[in-house]
Design an enzyme around this catalytic site. Structure first.
Site, PDB file in Angstrom:
ATOM      1  N   ASN A   1     -80.110 -26.325  49.426  1.00  0.00           N
ATOM      2  CA  ASN A   1     -81.644 -26.650  49.666  1.00  0.00           C
ATOM      3  C   ASN A   1     -81.566 -28.196  50.033  1.00  0.00           C
ATOM      4  OD1 ASN A   1     -83.552 -28.340  47.714  1.00  0.00           O
ATOM      5  ND2 ASN A   1     -81.686 -27.320  46.364  1.00  0.00           N
TER       6      ASN A   1
ATOM      7  N   PHE B   1     -88.632 -32.051  47.445  1.00  0.00           N
ATOM      8  CA  PHE B   1     -89.937 -32.255  46.422  1.00  0.00           C
ATOM      9  C   PHE B   1     -91.023 -31.938  47.214  1.00  0.00           C
ATOM     10  CE2 PHE B   1     -87.915 -36.087  43.450  1.00  0.00           C
ATOM     11  CZ  PHE B   1     -87.044 -34.958  43.094  1.00  0.00           C
TER      12      PHE B   1
ATOM     13  N   SER C   1     -81.886 -35.668  42.519  1.00  0.00           N
ATOM     14  CA  SER C   1     -82.258 -34.623  43.682  1.00  0.00           C
ATOM     15  C   SER C   1     -81.382 -35.809  44.874  1.00  0.00           C
ATOM     16  CB  SER C   1     -83.755 -34.566  44.010  1.00  0.00           C
ATOM     17  OG  SER C   1     -83.624 -34.095  45.327  1.00  0.00           O
TER      18      SER C   1
ATOM     19  N   ASN D   1     -82.140 -35.147  47.753  1.00  0.00           N
ATOM     20  CA  ASN D   1     -83.089 -34.932  48.848  1.00  0.00           C
ATOM     21  C   ASN D   1     -84.393 -36.050  49.151  1.00  0.00           C
ATOM     22  OD1 ASN D   1     -81.446 -32.718  49.719  1.00  0.00           O
ATOM     23  ND2 ASN D   1     -82.544 -31.506  48.235  1.00  0.00           N
ATOM     24  N   THR D   2     -84.053 -36.983  47.949  1.00  0.00           N
ATOM     25  CA  THR D   2     -85.306 -37.979  48.107  1.00  0.00           C
ATOM     26  C   THR D   2     -84.248 -39.351  48.268  1.00  0.00           C
ATOM     27  OG1 THR D   2     -86.803 -36.858  47.044  1.00  0.00           O
ATOM     28  CG2 THR D   2     -87.003 -39.274  46.994  1.00  0.00           C
TER      29      THR D   2
ATOM     30  N   LYS E   1     -81.765 -35.686  33.943  1.00  0.00           N
ATOM     31  CA  LYS E   1     -81.000 -34.701  34.860  1.00  0.00           C
ATOM     32  C   LYS E   1     -80.316 -35.489  35.662  1.00  0.00           C
ATOM     33  CE  LYS E   1     -81.457 -30.696  37.379  1.00  0.00           C
ATOM     34  NZ  LYS E   1     -82.327 -29.586  37.720  1.00  0.00           N
TER      35      LYS E   1
ATOM     36  N   ASN F   1     -77.626 -31.242  38.239  1.00  0.00           N
ATOM     37  CA  ASN F   1     -78.423 -31.049  39.461  1.00  0.00           C
ATOM     38  C   ASN F   1     -77.165 -30.497  40.766  1.00  0.00           C
ATOM     39  OD1 ASN F   1     -80.635 -31.038  41.429  1.00  0.00           O
ATOM     40  ND2 ASN F   1     -81.368 -32.540  40.417  1.00  0.00           N
TER      41      ASN F   1
END
Ligand SMILES: Cc1cc2nc3c(=O)[nH]c(=O)nc-3n(C[C@H](O)[C@H](O)[C@H](O)COP(=O)(O)O)c2cc1C
Length: 353
Positions: free
Chosen positions: A110, A114, A176, A178-179, A214, A243
């Site tokens: 994925n 966010f 994450s 993705n940021t 996390k 994660n």
């Protein structure tokens, strides 16, 4: 014989992955989900941070990003839910498609980024759920930063202040992939500055709120050791390991394997187990650990506990196996404890150093 919920989980697989996810959250939200058939046995009960967990098994962050379906999720039999990641302002996330099934590998990739409705909608949803599902189980709230934020630390503080009254614990998602730039908060001076700010914020609160971090599976060696030390120094209540990974094991078979984003599910199981063992050793068992990553069977769950996890979370395994996974893990864990001669799950934590 498959039950209705297994059939439901299978039927959803015919839809594009993000559509299937939306349908599942909608069904759960409207109470159209099966209820767990039995309560977990007392041997699985976990008391941690002053909270009572009916079993160690919870739902990982990212499934219910807006806290829209909490009641239905507890009904399925999860002992606790981690809602979010929530960011201060609503955010569209990355363009679609951004969620990919790697069915042959038991995995997902994925790059949601966010996506979510932001703090106001999230807080209203939680407040509503709290009225109706007060006794269901602990609620963790996973917080993050808007991608265009000038100062990520301020976003965490903002979310923390606003959501503390509604949460049983809060997780700072620092991992994450993705940021852009977010993961740099997991280490060194950036981590210490963030931890300083959030612990000041918490110190000024009436309620004592467990704060968790996390972390990403890419955090390794001396850098990981230093981050664990910093977490303990600043009184962090627990670490969630881990994660999704940006790594791509060479044996992935699915056509989508080279999509950008975080890989979750079966290929993450061994790295996440290794990280659990390492951090349990580094911390000498002095900070509670939450195990997540590739757990899809009672064997995986028990191995993670024996490596040092006090609590567990699932995401991708739940997507592929549906609600039956919850009952399987709960009954499987209880059986394994008996076989090993333990009265209680706490006795198995960290037994395999
Ligand atoms: C579609 C998707 C969205 C996710 N979103 C988040 C998120 O918003 N915040 C977060 O901390 N983790 C998020 N995760 C990571 C999971 O919480 C979990 O750490 C990871 O998927 C490994 O567990 P699993 O192998 O059981 O899926 C997401 C995972 C997936 C598959």
């Amino acid at each position: 014989m498959p039950g209705i919920s297994d059939l439901g989980a299978r039927a959803l697989r015919w839809l594009p992955p993000e559509t299937a996810h939306g349908v599942a959250v909608g069904l759960l939200r409207w109470g159209l989900a099966p209820a767990a058939r039995s309560m977990p046995p007392p041997s699985l009960h976990v008391k941690l941070w002053g909270l009572e967990f009916p079993s160690p098994l919870g739902l990982a962050a990212g499934f219910d990003k807006n806290a829209a379906a909490l009641r239905g999720l507890y009904r399925l039999g999860f002992a606790f839910i981690e809602a979010g990641t929530v960011t201060p302002r609503p955010q569209a996330g990355n363009p679609r498609p951004r969620l990919f099934r790697l069915a042959a590998d038991g995995a997902l990739i994925n790059r949601m980024g966010f996506n979510g409705d932001g703090l106001d909608v999230f807080a209203a949803n939680v407040a509503r759920a709290r009225e109706t599902a007060a006794a269901a189980g602990p609620l963790g709230i996973n917080i993050g930063a808007n991608r265009d934020s000038a100062d990520f630390t301020e976003d965490y503080v903002l979310c923390l202040k606003r959501l503390a009254p509604l949460a049983d614990y809060v997780t700072l998602n620092l991992s994450s992939p993705n940021t852009s730039g977010l993961r740099s908060l997991q280490e060194g001076e950036a981590l210490r500055r963030l931890l300083g700010e959030v612990s000041n914020t918490i110190a000024g609160m009436e309620k004592s709120l467990p704060l968790l971090l996390k972390l990403a599976p890419e955090l390794e060696g001396a850098v990981l050791a230093e981050s664990v030390r910093a977490a303990m120094e600043f009184g962090i209540a627990g670490l969630i390991l881990c994660n999704t990974t940006t790594a791509r094991p060479a044996n992935l078979r699915s056509p989508a394997r080279n999509e950008q984003g975080g890989l979750s599910g079966a290929p993450l199981c061994t790295p996440a187990l290794g990280m659990m063992r390492e951090v349990y050793g580094l911390s000498e068992g002095r900070i509670p650990l939450v195990g997540v990553g590739g757990i899809a069977s009672p064997e995986d769950a028990y191995a993670r506990i024996r490596a040092g996890a006090s609590l567990l979370q699932v995401y991708t395994g739940f997507i592929y196996r549906g609600p039956r996974l919850i009952a399987d893990i709960i009954s499987g864990l209880a059986e394994r404890l008996k076989v090993d001669g333990y009265d209680h799950i706490g006795q198995a934590v960290g037994r395999d150093p």
